[in-house]
Design an enzyme around this catalytic site. Sequence first.
Site, PDB file in Angstrom:
ATOM      1  N   LYS A   5       0.853  -1.188   0.000  1.00 19.54           N
ATOM      2  CA  LYS A   5       0.000   0.000   0.000  1.00 19.54           C
ATOM      3  C   LYS A   5       0.889   1.238   0.000  1.00 19.54           C
ATOM      4  CE  LYS A   5      -4.358   0.883   2.420  1.00 19.54           C
ATOM      5  NZ  LYS A   5      -5.013   0.680   3.725  1.00 19.54           N
TER       6      LYS A   5
HETATM    7  O1  G3P Z   1      -7.643   1.729   5.590  1.00 21.11           O
HETATM    8  C1  G3P Z   1      -8.100   2.822   4.906  1.00 21.11           C
HETATM    9  C2  G3P Z   1      -9.473   3.302   5.337  1.00 21.11           C
HETATM   10  O2  G3P Z   1     -10.406   2.281   5.183  1.00 21.11           O
HETATM   11  C3  G3P Z   1      -9.508   3.978   6.669  1.00 21.11           C
HETATM   12  O3  G3P Z   1     -10.808   4.262   7.073  1.00 21.11           O
HETATM   13  O4  G3P Z   1     -12.317   4.766   8.954  1.00 21.11           O
HETATM   14  O5  G3P Z   1      -9.916   5.478   9.088  1.00 21.11           O
HETATM   15  O6  G3P Z   1     -11.505   6.629   7.537  1.00 21.11           O
HETATM   16  P1  G3P Z   1     -11.132   5.352   8.224  1.00 21.11           P
END
Ligand code: G3P
Length: 218
Positions: free
Chosen positions: A83
């Site tokens: 990533k």
């Molecule tokens: O891993 C990337 C993403 O899914 C993170 O989500 O909930 O931290 O905005 P969030």
Amino acid sequence: MKFFVDTADLDEIKDLASTGMLDGVTTNPSLIKKAGKEFIPLIEDICKIIDGPVSAEVASTDYETMLKEGKKLAKIADNIAVKVPLTEAGLKVCKELSDAGTMVNVTLCFSASQAILAAKAGATFISPFVGRLDDLSQDGLQLISDICRIYENFPDFHTQVLVASIRNALHIVESAKMGAHVATIPPAVIRQLYHHPLTDKGLAAFVDDWAKTGQSIL
Ligand code: G3P
């Protein structure tokens, strides 16, 4: 639509894998911090549980170090997706790793123009963050719709739309209607997908009536 779980919690991953619904895992530095375990051995353990793509994120932001980190992460297992952030350096690393046959997930995508760049860099996955856009009163699902439409216009783009920062079932259903390939979902939201009050009510009535018949299937 493929379902990835967005967590680095091994117990959650094992539990959800046992349902047969899980196609992959995504992690990020914040999820690794939350898990409180050493990064590389943790990713190794996740890769032993899940056959599908397991995203492991680089920690640096400069091209040289990111590339070194990406190459190291790629060696952990065949199902690693490295990533990288959606920056100029990140997309250079994406191109290089993709050309070498490594899966790459380009993260922190907040615009359609960024998604076009990621596809041109050969990304396996583009991760647009729906919930974080919604949090700013911008329409996260509109971004998914735009990216899906754009990618459909260009058959030489092979990048899969991986909907990230999912907060609720509507994000998943609407993204599926738009043709997004993957949703990476927090464990609690995956579990919510099973539930409907009419299912609970209907099942309680069936169980009750069955008991009154006095019969047994086994
Ligand atoms: O891993 C990337 C993403 O899914 C993170 O989500 O909930 O931290 O905005 P969030």
